[in-house]
Design an enzyme around this catalytic site. Structure first.
Site, PDB file in Angstrom:
ATOM      1  N   LYS A  76       1.066  -3.138  -2.456  1.00  0.00           N
ATOM      2  CA  LYS A  76      -0.083  -3.438  -1.537  1.00  0.00           C
ATOM      3  C   LYS A  76      -1.388  -3.725  -2.313  1.00  0.00           C
ATOM      4  O   LYS A  76      -1.474  -2.758  -3.102  1.00  0.00           O
ATOM      5  CB  LYS A  76      -0.108  -2.461  -0.463  1.00  0.00           C
ATOM      6  CG  LYS A  76      -1.164  -3.064   0.582  1.00  0.00           C
ATOM      7  CD  LYS A  76      -1.327  -1.917   1.531  1.00  0.00           C
ATOM      8  CE  LYS A  76      -2.426  -2.384   2.769  1.00  0.00           C
ATOM      9  NZ  LYS A  76      -2.532  -1.174   3.769  1.00  0.00           N
ATOM     10  N   SER A 151      -1.745  -2.925   8.373  1.00  0.00           N
ATOM     11  CA  SER A 151      -2.331  -3.967   7.556  1.00  0.00           C
ATOM     12  C   SER A 151      -1.381  -4.152   6.421  1.00  0.00           C
ATOM     13  O   SER A 151      -1.682  -4.938   5.613  1.00  0.00           O
ATOM     14  CB  SER A 151      -3.678  -3.113   6.900  1.00  0.00           C
ATOM     15  OG  SER A 151      -3.310  -1.967   6.335  1.00  0.00           O
ATOM     16  N   SER A 175      -0.415   1.690   9.108  1.00  0.00           N
ATOM     17  CA  SER A 175      -0.354   0.509   8.357  1.00  0.00           C
ATOM     18  C   SER A 175       1.034   0.342   7.602  1.00  0.00           C
ATOM     19  O   SER A 175       1.185  -0.781   7.056  1.00  0.00           O
ATOM     20  CB  SER A 175      -1.584   0.286   7.421  1.00  0.00           C
ATOM     21  OG  SER A 175      -2.665  -0.405   8.205  1.00  0.00           O
TER      22      SER A 175
HETATM   23  N1  GLN Z   1      -4.560  -1.088  12.402  1.00  0.00           N
HETATM   24  C1  GLN Z   1      -5.171   0.237  12.203  1.00  0.00           C
HETATM   25  C2  GLN Z   1      -6.734  -0.264  11.847  1.00  0.00           C
HETATM   26  O1  GLN Z   1      -6.909  -1.209  11.859  1.00  0.00           O
HETATM   27  C3  GLN Z   1      -4.369   1.091  11.026  1.00  0.00           C
HETATM   28  C4  GLN Z   1      -5.070   0.507   9.638  1.00  0.00           C
HETATM   29  C5  GLN Z   1      -4.319   1.296   8.429  1.00  0.00           C
HETATM   30  O2  GLN Z   1      -3.461   1.968   8.635  1.00  0.00           O
HETATM   31  N2  GLN Z   1      -4.693   0.865   7.160  1.00  0.00           N
HETATM   32  O3  GLN Z   1      -7.455   0.309  11.123  1.00  0.00           O
END
Ligand code: GLN
Length: 486
Positions: A76, A151, A175
């Protein structure tokens, strides 16, 4: 096509049926063929990957034991790989190159893994759908009209589409787990502190975790084994010896106490996901587990608490992107204020996307002197209550089984108009990050809409082994999933 598995590729490698070079070339070919339509990668370094593969083959031939030889890894793009670009899915890091190597990546490569490239993600890991990337959305390989989740959507999609045999994501509020569920792969968010964050670009430092995606539970266990453990470069990495995760694979669930929190089973949960969970619970009982109800009474405050605390931390962490020290710098500065002020303002205005700006503003607001106690202080106290909920639940059970997501992967564009609706998608994942506990998502079934259903297992701090043991059983009893068994 079945989902790639490093563990199966490694078996072929040790039998002499393939080489690291052949594996790397195979996945690079697939990446070249598929990526235009899926947009899973933001950068690929073919010649470096081939060179590294060659040297892994030489080491193996000379008798060196490399536990991850044959791993073709996608990373990532919020994780640094020395001298390579790291964009965080943002314009603001345009042209920036990593100054050092993330500990997780360094450990994996030392054990024989080969990084082929960096994957697309929501900007600074803020999002649940991968639609917040400066480089455009990633598509779900199972159904390209759907999001892959976020994400870490690029990492989940790259694996599902067969462009690598393992990948790394990060999980601050779900994420890794939500994209794993949406793409039908296995994803593990380790305990906070289990894997070093050195070299991970910070979003919310008291939540962020690096973790693996794999084709099977054995894959994520093998990856975690190498990444886990204390790192002097990260003061929040924990001095707790990693367990033998490979041994945990064969432990079974006989005598294991598994809890189902009723607060996760209420309104808003897709009935087919509920049914998949109930069926899985029955199967785990047949395998010898003792399944019972548990209560996590503060679950309903999870989303609000998460979005107050993470935006507060983000507003501080993202202050460093000023157009001077890193990446993108605005030109042609017209307007009021000093030239330096205009440089800061314009660089940040042009360099950050809408969601990142929204969170910086929210975070700045909840930390502002008049509102600090009402929002930030209170959210810290609720975080403790949520953590206590889990501590109490883990007095009577060893593992908690929950849905990973309220629905299957949604249509691209269907939630971008309403940030709150997007945030609600994280309802089953954020509490684990608030408590710092580990979570494993395993594909459990296929929905009648044709999309994967993932289920989540949560465990005590540093007890990834019980999740791996239970996940392995879950994977062996599931029906209707297209993934292969190794
Ligand atoms: N969807 C969550 C957010 O928007 C989690 C993001 C993540 O785990 N990086 O913050």
């Amino acid at each position: 096509m079945s989902i790639p598995s490093f563990v199966s590729d490694r078996l072929r490698l040790t039998r002499g049926e393939t080489s690291c070079q052949r594996l790397v070339s195979f996945y690079l070919d697939r990446q070249r063929g598929a990526d235009d339509s899926l947009n899973a990668f933001v950068s690929v370094d073919e010649s470096r990957a081939i060179d590294r593969a060659r040297s892994v083959d030489v080491s193996v031939a000379s008798g060196e034991v490399l536990p991850l030889a044959g791993m073709v890894l996608a990373v990532k793009d919020v994780i640094c790989t020395k001298d390579g670009p790291v964009t965080c899915g943002s314009r603001i890091l345009e042209g920036f190159k990593s100054l050092y190597e993330a500990t997780a990546v360094r450990r994996l490569e030392k054990a024989g893994a080969v990084v082929i490239g960096k994957t697309n993600c929501d900007e600074f890991a803020m999002g649940s759908s991968n639609e917040n990337s400066f480089f455009g959305p990633v598509r779900n390989p199972v159904d390209p009209s759907r999001v892959p989740g976020g994400s870490s959507g690029g990492s989940a999609a790259a694996l599902r589409a067969g462009m690598c045999n393992a990948s790394l994501g990060t999980d601050t509020g779900g994420s890794i787990r939500q994209p794993a569920a949406f793409c039908g792969v296995t994803g593990l968010k380790p305990t906070y502190g289990r894997v070093s964050r050195y070299g991970l670009v910070a979003y919310a430092s008291s939540f962020d975790c690096i973790g693996p995606f794999g084709g099977t539970v054995a894959d994520v266990a093998a990856t975690l084994q190498v990444m886990a453990g204390l790192d002097p470069h990260d003061s929040t990495s924990a001095p707790v010896e990693p367990a033998d995760y490979g041994a945990a694979l064969d432990r079974g669930v006989s005598g294991m106490r598994i809890g189902i929190p009723q607060e996760f089973m209420g309104e808003g949960l897709d009935p087919e996901i509920r049914a998949a969970l109930e069926k899985t619970a029955e199967q785990l009982e047949t395998e010898g587990a003792d399944v019972k109800d548990v209560s996590l009474p503060h679950t309903e405050y999870g989303i609000a608490t998460y979005y107050i605390l993470t935006t507060a931390e983000a507003s501080s962490n993202l202050a460093r992107y000023d157009g001077v020290r890193y990446g993108y710098r605005a030109e042609a500065l017209e307007g009021d204020g000093s030239r330096l002020e205009r440089l800061y303002t314009e660089s940040r205005t042009q360099g950050f996307g809408t969601e990142v700006k929204r969170r910086i503003m929210l975070g700045t607001y909840v930390l502002s002197s008049g509102y600090y106690d009402a929002y930030y202080g209170k959210a810290q106290r609720v975080r403790s209550l949520i953590r206590r909920d889990f501590d109490e639940a883990f007095e009577s059970v060893d593992v908690i089984l929950t849905p990973a997501t309220p629905s299957t992967a949604f249509e691209i564009g269907s939630k971008t108009h309403d940030p709150l609706e997007m945030y609600l998608n994280d309802i089953y994942t954020v509490t684990a990050n608030l408590a710092g506990i580990p979570g494993l998502v395993v594909p459990a079934a296929v929905h009648s809409d044709g999309l994967p259903i993932g289920l989540q297992l949560l465990g005590r701090h540093f007890d990834e082994a019980s999740l791996i043991a239970t996940g392995r059983v879950l994977e062996s009893v599931r029906s209707g999933v297209t993934s292969h068994q190794e």
